[in-house]
Design a protein around this motif. Structure first.
Motif, PDB file in Angstrom:
ATOM      1  N   LEU A  43       0.854  -1.186   0.000  1.00 13.58           N
ATOM      2  CA  LEU A  43       0.000   0.000   0.000  1.00 13.58           C
ATOM      3  C   LEU A  43       0.890   1.235   0.000  1.00 13.58           C
ATOM      4  O   LEU A  43       1.649   1.463   0.941  1.00 13.58           O
ATOM      5  N   PHE A  44       0.822   2.016  -1.078  1.00 14.09           N
ATOM      6  CA  PHE A  44       1.481   3.313  -1.134  1.00 14.09           C
ATOM      7  C   PHE A  44       0.521   4.309  -0.508  1.00 14.09           C
ATOM      8  O   PHE A  44      -0.624   4.430  -0.955  1.00 14.09           O
ATOM      9  N   LEU A  45       0.975   4.996   0.529  1.00 13.66           N
ATOM     10  CA  LEU A  45       0.112   5.935   1.243  1.00 13.66           C
ATOM     11  C   LEU A  45       0.771   7.307   1.262  1.00 13.66           C
ATOM     12  O   LEU A  45       1.866   7.474   1.797  1.00 13.66           O
ATOM     13  N   GLY A  46       0.082   8.284   0.673  1.00 15.81           N
ATOM     14  CA  GLY A  46       0.613   9.636   0.576  1.00 15.81           C
ATOM     15  C   GLY A  46      -0.099  10.598   1.492  1.00 15.81           C
ATOM     16  O   GLY A  46      -1.326  10.561   1.616  1.00 15.81           O
ATOM     17  N   SER A  47       0.691  11.447   2.117  1.00 14.38           N
ATOM     18  CA  SER A  47       0.155  12.439   3.039  1.00 14.38           C
ATOM     19  C   SER A  47       1.159  13.566   3.211  1.00 14.38           C
ATOM     20  O   SER A  47       2.341  13.406   2.948  1.00 14.38           O
ATOM     21  N   SER A  48       0.655  14.697   3.665  1.00 16.12           N
ATOM     22  CA  SER A  48       1.509  15.836   4.004  1.00 16.12           C
ATOM     23  C   SER A  48       1.356  16.136   5.479  1.00 16.12           C
ATOM     24  O   SER A  48       0.455  15.620   6.143  1.00 16.12           O
ATOM     25  N   LEU A  49       2.219  16.991   5.961  1.00 21.58           N
ATOM     26  CA  LEU A  49       2.131  17.428   7.353  1.00 21.58           C
ATOM     27  C   LEU A  49       1.234  18.650   7.456  1.00 21.58           C
ATOM     28  O   LEU A  49       1.335  19.570   6.646  1.00 21.58           O
ATOM     29  N   TYR A  50       0.386  18.648   8.452  1.00 14.41           N
ATOM     30  CA  TYR A  50      -0.469  19.782   8.757  1.00 14.41           C
ATOM     31  C   TYR A  50      -0.292  20.051  10.242  1.00 14.41           C
ATOM     32  O   TYR A  50      -0.631  19.196  11.061  1.00 14.41           O
ATOM     33  N   ALA A  51       0.285  21.197  10.560  1.00  7.28           N
ATOM     34  CA  ALA A  51       0.616  21.536  11.954  1.00  7.28           C
ATOM     35  C   ALA A  51       1.491  20.438  12.571  1.00  7.28           C
ATOM     36  O   ALA A  51       1.299  20.036  13.711  1.00  7.28           O
ATOM     37  N   GLY A  52       2.417  19.906  11.757  1.00  6.03           N
ATOM     38  CA  GLY A  52       3.375  18.928  12.256  1.00  6.03           C
ATOM     39  C   GLY A  52       2.887  17.496  12.324  1.00  6.03           C
ATOM     40  O   GLY A  52       3.614  16.620  12.780  1.00  6.03           O
ATOM     41  N   LYS A  53       1.659  17.223  11.855  1.00  7.63           N
ATOM     42  CA  LYS A  53       1.102  15.867  11.920  1.00  7.63           C
ATOM     43  C   LYS A  53       0.416  15.521  10.601  1.00  7.63           C
ATOM     44  O   LYS A  53      -0.014  16.409   9.876  1.00  7.63           O
TER      45      LYS A  53
END
Length: 139
Positions: A43-53
């Motif tokens: 599973l390729f899972l993409g995400s960014s940080l928002y307020a460090g999380k």
């Protein structure tokens, strides 16, 4: 091998990376709100940080699908240069999920920073990362 690509995005940056990865691995890119129907060997899972999380939806996705995730490969973009890898790795390992030892992260356009990112070079990097993950697991 069943390969899935999921992502969470607020600005569209991570969605672009997910599209590059999905084209490379021959899978449809889905937002984390779409249920994982069957077990994903990778599973390729993409995400960014928002307020460090990572976005809470990403955490919820991992928690709700832990029994259907074989190997988790993390990717994303961020204005700060930081990645969600450490926090997602900790969560995944807590749930008994194997996490691929490398991750892909590139700059993401945010306000005045990193204009025109991710760019073609970043998208090529995401696709190369996906191929590297699958080649490494196949060995």
């Amino acid at each position: 091998m069943n390969v899935e690509v999921y992502y969470c995005t607020r600005s569209g940056n991570t969605e672009k990376l997910a599209a590059a990865i999905s084209a490379e691995v021959g899978a449809i890119a889905n937002e984390v709100g779409v249920p994982l129907e069957e077990k994903a060997d990778v599973l390729f899972l993409g995400s960014s940080l928002y307020a460090g999380k990572p976005d809470p939806a990403v955490r919820e996705f991992v928690e709700n699908n832990a029994d259907r995730i074989g190997v988790l490969a993390v990717f994303g973009s961020s204005a700060s240069g930081s990645s969600t890898y450490k926090s997602l790795k900790a969560l995944a390992e807590e749930k008994g999920i194997t996490v691929f030892e490398k991750f892909y992260n590139c700059p993401g356009h945010f306000w005045f920073m990193h204009k025109n990112r991710p760019n073609e070079h970043d998208l090529d990097g995401a696709a190369s990362f996906a191929r590297y993950v699958l080649d490494s697991i196949a060995d």
